[in-house]
Design an enzyme around this catalytic site. Structure first.
Site, PDB file in Angstrom:
ATOM      1  N   HIS A 138       0.777  -1.233  -0.070  1.00  0.00           N
ATOM      2  CA  HIS A 138       0.048   0.023   0.126  1.00  0.00           C
ATOM      3  C   HIS A 138       0.652   1.279  -0.140  1.00  0.00           C
ATOM      4  O   HIS A 138       0.641   2.102   0.888  1.00  0.00           O
ATOM      5  CB  HIS A 138      -0.910   0.074   1.157  1.00  0.00           C
ATOM      6  CG  HIS A 138      -2.029  -1.064   1.104  1.00  0.00           C
ATOM      7  ND1 HIS A 138      -2.329  -1.632   0.016  1.00  0.00           N
ATOM      8  CD2 HIS A 138      -2.513  -1.777   2.214  1.00  0.00           C
ATOM      9  CE1 HIS A 138      -3.554  -2.568   0.076  1.00  0.00           C
ATOM     10  NE2 HIS A 138      -3.521  -2.596   1.541  1.00  0.00           N
ATOM     11  N   HIS A 212      -9.584   1.641   0.871  1.00  0.00           N
ATOM     12  CA  HIS A 212      -9.538   0.758   1.675  1.00  0.00           C
ATOM     13  C   HIS A 212     -10.752   0.810   2.577  1.00  0.00           C
ATOM     14  O   HIS A 212     -10.391   0.345   3.809  1.00  0.00           O
ATOM     15  CB  HIS A 212      -8.338   0.777   2.236  1.00  0.00           C
ATOM     16  CG  HIS A 212      -7.646  -0.533   2.525  1.00  0.00           C
ATOM     17  ND1 HIS A 212      -8.363  -1.627   3.680  1.00  0.00           N
ATOM     18  CD2 HIS A 212      -6.782  -1.261   2.125  1.00  0.00           C
ATOM     19  CE1 HIS A 212      -7.870  -2.484   3.494  1.00  0.00           C
ATOM     20  NE2 HIS A 212      -6.742  -2.303   2.821  1.00  0.00           N
ATOM     21  N   GLU A 341     -11.385  -3.786  -2.630  1.00  0.00           N
ATOM     22  CA  GLU A 341     -10.464  -2.727  -3.355  1.00  0.00           C
ATOM     23  C   GLU A 341     -10.429  -2.778  -4.523  1.00  0.00           C
ATOM     24  O   GLU A 341      -9.935  -3.984  -5.285  1.00  0.00           O
ATOM     25  CB  GLU A 341      -9.187  -3.072  -2.483  1.00  0.00           C
ATOM     26  CG  GLU A 341      -9.185  -2.985  -0.925  1.00  0.00           C
ATOM     27  CD  GLU A 341      -8.076  -3.800  -0.227  1.00  0.00           C
ATOM     28  OE1 GLU A 341      -6.839  -3.581  -0.649  1.00  0.00           O
ATOM     29  OE2 GLU A 341      -8.366  -4.617   0.417  1.00  0.00           O
TER      30      GLU A 341
HETATM   31  C1  FUC Z   1      -5.623  -5.661   2.394  1.00  0.00           C
HETATM   32  C2  FUC Z   1      -5.222  -6.893   2.488  1.00  0.00           C
HETATM   33  C3  FUC Z   1      -3.888  -7.059   2.653  1.00  0.00           C
HETATM   34  C4  FUC Z   1      -3.410  -6.289   4.011  1.00  0.00           C
HETATM   35  C5  FUC Z   1      -4.169  -5.131   4.223  1.00  0.00           C
HETATM   36  C6  FUC Z   1      -4.312  -4.448   5.596  1.00  0.00           C
HETATM   37  O1  FUC Z   1      -5.248  -4.852   1.419  1.00  0.00           O
HETATM   38  O2  FUC Z   1      -5.039  -7.435   0.908  1.00  0.00           O
HETATM   39  O3  FUC Z   1      -3.457  -8.373   3.002  1.00  0.00           O
HETATM   40  O4  FUC Z   1      -3.659  -7.245   5.511  1.00  0.00           O
HETATM   41  O5  FUC Z   1      -5.377  -5.055   3.790  1.00  0.00           O
END
Ligand code: FUC
Length: 376
Positions: A138, A212, A341
């Site tokens: 990320h 997210h 996502e």
């Molecule tokens: C999501 C997951 C990852 C990670 C993150 C905090 O994007 O795909 O594995 O744990 O969150």
């Protein structure tokens, strides 16, 4: 009479907002955007919170730190307003999180993982800052989710819109190019929360922007999402190794535990798939806005439809939450939410068979994702 109601509503928001309202728009067209101070970072930077309201009474709140969706209030089957995304009602709680959760954040410059935190572009190798073992997750230690974005309320007659912009400097977290990006959040009267991203660069680079948000359609803090029905319009997913880095193989879901083409109770295969956490290869691959997923809570009868222009969708049912975080609505347990996502595939810069994530000078990157809420 209508105007009077609207004025009274505006006044009420003012009072609820502790009189800290700085601006208000389009009161007469029933859509509103207000901005209030939300706190200060430990470096003394001010964080603002924008509250978008539509004519149905749906409310979305977004803060300038990480262009983060902090709250999303909609009506349940009894007409009660509930918040369906995990988050906090004050900035300090975001900053004090022991483990990064990315609750509601805009993630970039590259969402998801890049293996061994490196990639090559035009014959040159770029070393990124690893923050997930030897890999990058990320966008690195100081990803876009930790940056203050500039905000601007957009004059928009039919809906409530705010544009958040961020300039990521050349070589920030190891990525080449001064990278100018923005995301416009729009709440329509149709109960859609639309996210429109745009970016350009002054040197060739790679890009993968997403949001997210952690959704719980029964209400944030109201138990788990194990009873939700999940449908994802994908015939395949990208296989990963034990560090969640794609092997490059694309696996068909037919006859496989990951098949979610029919609405399936999330609980059904969650243990057998070790908590999903995979990138689905969506059926729609032409870059046009298309339905990617539908999720439904039998408890509240709230349905969420996700539409996107992206080719991939990471389904992450908050495996790493463990009840240690107290947020809006209560404590957040394991499986207390799901993330969908919309993105390009993880580690694309290292896989020629994946859709390209390269952005060159003169090109404009765009990504649109819509979260559409319905009462079923
Ligand atoms: C999501 C997951 C990852 C990670 C993150 C905090 O994007 O795909 O594995 O744990 O969150």
């Amino acid at each position: 009479m209508r105007i009077l109601y609207l004025l009274l509503f505006g006044l009420l928001l003012n009072i609820l907002g502790d009189g800290k309202v700085m601006s208000m728009q389009s009161v007469s067209s029933m859509q509103k955007v207000i901005s209030t101070p939300f706190g200060k970072t430990k470096h003394g930077e001010s964080v603002e919170l924008f509250t978008l309201t539509n004519s149905k009474g749906t409310i979305a709140k977004i803060m300038t730190y990480g262009a983060t969706l902090t709250e999303l209030w909609t009506h349940d089957k009894n007409g009660k307003l509930i918040d369906i995304v995990l988050g906090f009602d004050n900035f300090k709680d975001y900053e004090q999180l022991v483990q990064r959760t990315y609750f509601g954040s805009t993630v970039g410059r590259y969402a998801n993982r890049i293996g061994e935190a490196k990639f090559s572009l035009d014959g040159k190798e770029y070393k990124l800052s690893p923050n997930n073992g030897q890999n990058m997750l990320h966008g690195g230690a100081q990803g876009f989710d930790t940056r203050i974005w500039q905000a601007e309320i957009l004059p928009n007659k039919d809906s409530a819109s705010v544009k958040f912009s961020y300039l990521s400097k050349d070589m920030e977290e190891g990525f080449p190019g001064n990278f100018n990006c923005s995301v416009i959040y729009t709440l329509t009267d149709n109960n859609e929360l639309k996210l429109e991203y745009e970016a350009k660069t002054d040197k060739p680079t790679v890009v993968n922007l997403t949001n997210h948000a952690y959704f719980n359609l029964s209400g944030a803090g109201n138990g788990t999402i194990l009873d939700h029905l999940m449908q994802i319009n994908a015939d395949a997913y990208t296989e990963v190794n034990d560090q969640y880095i794609p092997t490059g193989k694309i696996i068909n879901v037919t006859g496989n535990l990951f098949d979610l083409r029919q609405a399936t109770r999330i609980e059904k295969n969650i243990e057998a798939t070790k908590g999903y956490d995979v990138n689905y290869v969506l059926q729609s691959q032409d870059g046009k806005l298309a339905q990617a997923a539908i999720v439904y809570s039998p408890q509240t009868q709230i349905e969420l439809e996700v539409l996107t222009t992206e080719p991939g969708l990471q389904f992450y049912p908050s495996v790493y939450l463990n009840g240690s975080i107290q947020g809006i609505g209560g404590v957040y347990p394991k499986y207390g939410a799901f993330c969908l996502e919309a993105q390009h595939y993880p580690d694309s810069p290292n896989h020629d068979n994946f859709p390209s994530t390269i952005l060159r000078t003169g090109q404009i990157y765009t990504q649109t994702t819509v979260y559409k809420l319905k009462q079923k």
